[in-house]
Enzyme design. Structure first.
Site, PDB file in Angstrom:
ATOM      1  N   MET A   1       0.850  -1.188   0.000  1.00  0.00           N
ATOM      2  CA  MET A   1       0.000   0.000   0.000  1.00  0.00           C
ATOM      3  C   MET A   1       0.895   1.250   0.000  1.00  0.00           C
ATOM      4  O   MET A   1       0.456   2.332   0.383  1.00  0.00           O
ATOM      5  CB  MET A   1      -0.939  -0.017   1.197  1.00  0.00           C
ATOM      6  CG  MET A   1      -1.894  -1.211   1.141  1.00  0.00           C
ATOM      7  SD  MET A   1      -3.426  -0.973   2.026  1.00  0.00           S
ATOM      8  CE  MET A   1      -2.834  -0.689   3.669  1.00  0.00           C
TER       9      MET A   1
ATOM     10  N   ALA B   1       4.138   3.852   0.947  1.00  0.00           N
ATOM     11  CA  ALA B   1       4.885   4.295   2.138  1.00  0.00           C
ATOM     12  C   ALA B   1       5.962   3.245   2.432  1.00  0.00           C
ATOM     13  O   ALA B   1       6.039   2.690   3.530  1.00  0.00           O
ATOM     14  CB  ALA B   1       3.956   4.516   3.326  1.00  0.00           C
TER      15      ALA B   1
ATOM     16  N   HIS C   1       9.293   1.033   3.017  1.00  0.00           N
ATOM     17  CA  HIS C   1      10.430   1.085   3.945  1.00  0.00           C
ATOM     18  C   HIS C   1      11.322  -0.110   3.654  1.00  0.00           C
ATOM     19  O   HIS C   1      11.031  -0.904   2.737  1.00  0.00           O
ATOM     20  CB  HIS C   1       9.938   1.100   5.399  1.00  0.00           C
ATOM     21  CG  HIS C   1       8.943   0.041   5.709  1.00  0.00           C
ATOM     22  ND1 HIS C   1       9.274  -1.289   5.787  1.00  0.00           N
ATOM     23  CD2 HIS C   1       7.602   0.100   5.913  1.00  0.00           C
ATOM     24  CE1 HIS C   1       8.196  -2.001   6.050  1.00  0.00           C
ATOM     25  NE2 HIS C   1       7.155  -1.193   6.122  1.00  0.00           N
TER      26      HIS C   1
ATOM     27  N   HIS D   1       9.781  -3.552   2.998  1.00  0.00           N
ATOM     28  CA  HIS D   1       9.291  -3.822   1.632  1.00  0.00           C
ATOM     29  C   HIS D   1      10.458  -4.131   0.693  1.00  0.00           C
ATOM     30  O   HIS D   1      10.362  -5.019  -0.154  1.00  0.00           O
ATOM     31  CB  HIS D   1       8.543  -2.606   1.071  1.00  0.00           C
ATOM     32  CG  HIS D   1       7.277  -2.260   1.786  1.00  0.00           C
ATOM     33  ND1 HIS D   1       7.111  -1.109   2.522  1.00  0.00           N
ATOM     34  CD2 HIS D   1       6.097  -2.932   1.871  1.00  0.00           C
ATOM     35  CE1 HIS D   1       5.891  -1.073   3.020  1.00  0.00           C
ATOM     36  NE2 HIS D   1       5.254  -2.166   2.648  1.00  0.00           N
TER      37      HIS D   1
ATOM     38  N   GLN E   1     -10.224  -2.549   2.906  1.00  0.00           N
ATOM     39  CA  GLN E   1      -9.672  -3.227   4.089  1.00  0.00           C
ATOM     40  C   GLN E   1      -9.568  -2.299   5.298  1.00  0.00           C
ATOM     41  O   GLN E   1      -9.075  -2.699   6.344  1.00  0.00           O
ATOM     42  CB  GLN E   1      -8.329  -3.871   3.775  1.00  0.00           C
ATOM     43  CG  GLN E   1      -7.165  -2.926   3.556  1.00  0.00           C
ATOM     44  CD  GLN E   1      -5.928  -3.659   3.056  1.00  0.00           C
ATOM     45  OE1 GLN E   1      -5.856  -4.085   1.912  1.00  0.00           O
ATOM     46  NE2 GLN E   1      -4.940  -3.818   3.914  1.00  0.00           N
TER      47      GLN E   1
ATOM     48  N   GLY F   1       5.354 -10.024   4.175  1.00  0.00           N
ATOM     49  CA  GLY F   1       6.165  -9.943   5.386  1.00  0.00           C
ATOM     50  C   GLY F   1       5.538 -10.705   6.546  1.00  0.00           C
ATOM     51  O   GLY F   1       4.308 -10.768   6.677  1.00  0.00           O
TER      52      GLY F   1
ATOM     53  N   ASP G   1       2.869  -8.992   9.219  1.00  0.00           N
ATOM     54  CA  ASP G   1       1.419  -9.197   9.141  1.00  0.00           C
ATOM     55  C   ASP G   1       1.165 -10.700   9.092  1.00  0.00           C
ATOM     56  O   ASP G   1       0.713 -11.249   8.083  1.00  0.00           O
ATOM     57  CB  ASP G   1       0.871  -8.496   7.905  1.00  0.00           C
ATOM     58  CG  ASP G   1       1.013  -6.995   8.006  1.00  0.00           C
ATOM     59  OD1 ASP G   1       0.327  -6.395   8.838  1.00  0.00           O
ATOM     60  OD2 ASP G   1       1.846  -6.434   7.284  1.00  0.00           O
TER      61      ASP G   1
ATOM     62  N   SER H   1       7.370  -0.567   9.761  1.00  0.00           N
ATOM     63  CA  SER H   1       5.973  -0.497   9.343  1.00  0.00           C
ATOM     64  C   SER H   1       5.728   0.874   8.718  1.00  0.00           C
ATOM     65  O   SER H   1       6.327   1.869   9.150  1.00  0.00           O
ATOM     66  CB  SER H   1       5.066  -0.648  10.572  1.00  0.00           C
ATOM     67  OG  SER H   1       3.771  -0.178  10.291  1.00  0.00           O
TER      68      SER H   1
HETATM   69  O1  PAF Z   1       0.046  -5.690   3.648  1.00  0.00           O
HETATM   70  C1  PAF Z   1      -0.421  -4.791   2.914  1.00  0.00           C
HETATM   71  O2  PAF Z   1       0.232  -3.786   2.619  1.00  0.00           O
HETATM   72  C2  PAF Z   1      -1.833  -4.928   2.369  1.00  0.00           C
HETATM   73  O3  PAF Z   1      -2.669  -5.523   3.299  1.00  0.00           O
HETATM   74  C3  PAF Z   1      -1.892  -5.655   1.030  1.00  0.00           C
HETATM   75  C4  PAF Z   1      -1.436  -7.090   1.142  1.00  0.00           C
HETATM   76  C5  PAF Z   1      -1.033  -4.925   0.004  1.00  0.00           C
HETATM   77  C6  PAF Z   1      -3.331  -5.675   0.501  1.00  0.00           C
HETATM   78  O4  PAF Z   1      -3.825  -4.389   0.332  1.00  0.00           O
END
Ligand code: PAF
Length: 278
Positions: A30, A32, A34, A37, A61, A147, A150, A185
């Site tokens: 999504m 932002a 770091h 990612h 979500q 990751g 989550d 995060s």
């Molecule tokens: O972990 C996230 O950033 C989001 O939940 C994802 C998997 C991209 C779905 O929108």
């Protein structure tokens, strides 16, 4: 790096790559971005010919509209980070490219949806599975990298893959931490300097409890963790639990593989973290 904002364009481009025998590794985000990612991108690069990353702040979500509104969207910085990381393709669609006006989605995810995060974020995993299903359908990756931070999301996406028979390999990548232990995060941007200090109680508690696990029983450890976290100024604990690392059902001393998971509000920011115990 190729940048696509429409489904049709990215699908056509990827179809050509597939026809030429290229394998694709996918990192859904999504934004932002770091270093956490970037570590997913690095893993994807190691095992695939082509790496594609999506940046899409998925409205379905979020159960709190203000959380959606204030979610950071530094797209220029993110794009540069992806270029520097050697990502090949960015898919960055607008909301109306991903969703029609009145879509309905409900997947029988079972109990896992209502445990832990599910109790505090009703509907969250329906939104996650809805968008991940769409993204997998559009991109058709050979492998997708998520990751461990989550953790529950990973287990829920694994369930989506099984239920919908999706031909994608899921890879869980380890949590990346700052030097002082804070799990990386996108939400950390919102922490004030004071919050940042207070937030360390989460990782400290996880490490402490893991180290004490063999010599103690679960109820005593749960009490200790809650007391330790609740004693920290500005931190409001939502849950600290031991769970079976596959089912996420509450663990007992006989559970073979256990994960400890925590969620708390630190100032105005909600953080989650976890650690594998054995
Ligand atoms: O972990 C996230 O950033 C989001 O939940 C994802 C998997 C991209 C779905 O929108």
């Amino acid at each position: 790096m190729k940048i696509f904002t429409t489904t049709r364009e990215v699908q056509d481009y990827l179809a050509d790559l597939r026809n030429n025998g290229k394998t694709t590794g996918f990192v859904a985000t999504m934004g932002a971005l770091h270093r956490g990612h970037l570590s997913l991108i690095a893993q994807a690069k190691q095992h695939n010919n082509v790496v594609i990353c999506s940046i899409f702040v998925n409205p379905t979500q979020f159960n709190d509209p203000s959380d959606l509104e204030k979610y950071p969207r530094p797209i220029e910085k993110d794009t540069q980070m992806l270029i520097d990381a050697g990502c090949d393709i960015l898919f960055n669609p607008p909301v109306n490219e991903m969703y029609a006006a009145h879509e309905h989605w409900h997947l029988q995810l079972g109990e896992i949806e209502h445990l832990l995060e599910g109790k505090f974020r009703p509907g969250h995993y329906q939104g996650v599975t809805q968008v991940v299903y769409k993204l997998f359908n559009i991109i058709k990756p050979d492998a997708a990298y998520f990751g461990q931070k989550d953790y529950q999301q990973f287990m829920v996406i694994s369930k989506l893959v099984v239920l919908m028979h999706l031909p994608v390999k899921l890879v869980m990548c380890p949590i990346l931490r700052e030097d002082d232990g804070l799990a990386m995060s996108s939400r950390n941007i919102h922490l004030t300097a004071e919050d940042r200090q207070h937030s360390l109680v989460l990782s400290k508690t996880l490490f402490r409890i893991r180290d004490e696990f063999d010599a103690n029983n679960i109820p005593a450890l749960l009490d200790e963790a809650a007391a330790f976290i609740n004693a920290e100024t500005g931190v409001s604990l939502e849950y600290f639990e031991f769970a079976d690392s596959e089912t996420l059902q509450p663990a007992n001393q006989n559970t073979k593989n256990i994960v400890a998971l925590v969620a708390a509000r630190v100032g105005k920011t909600r953080l989650i973290d976890n650690i594998l115990i054995n």
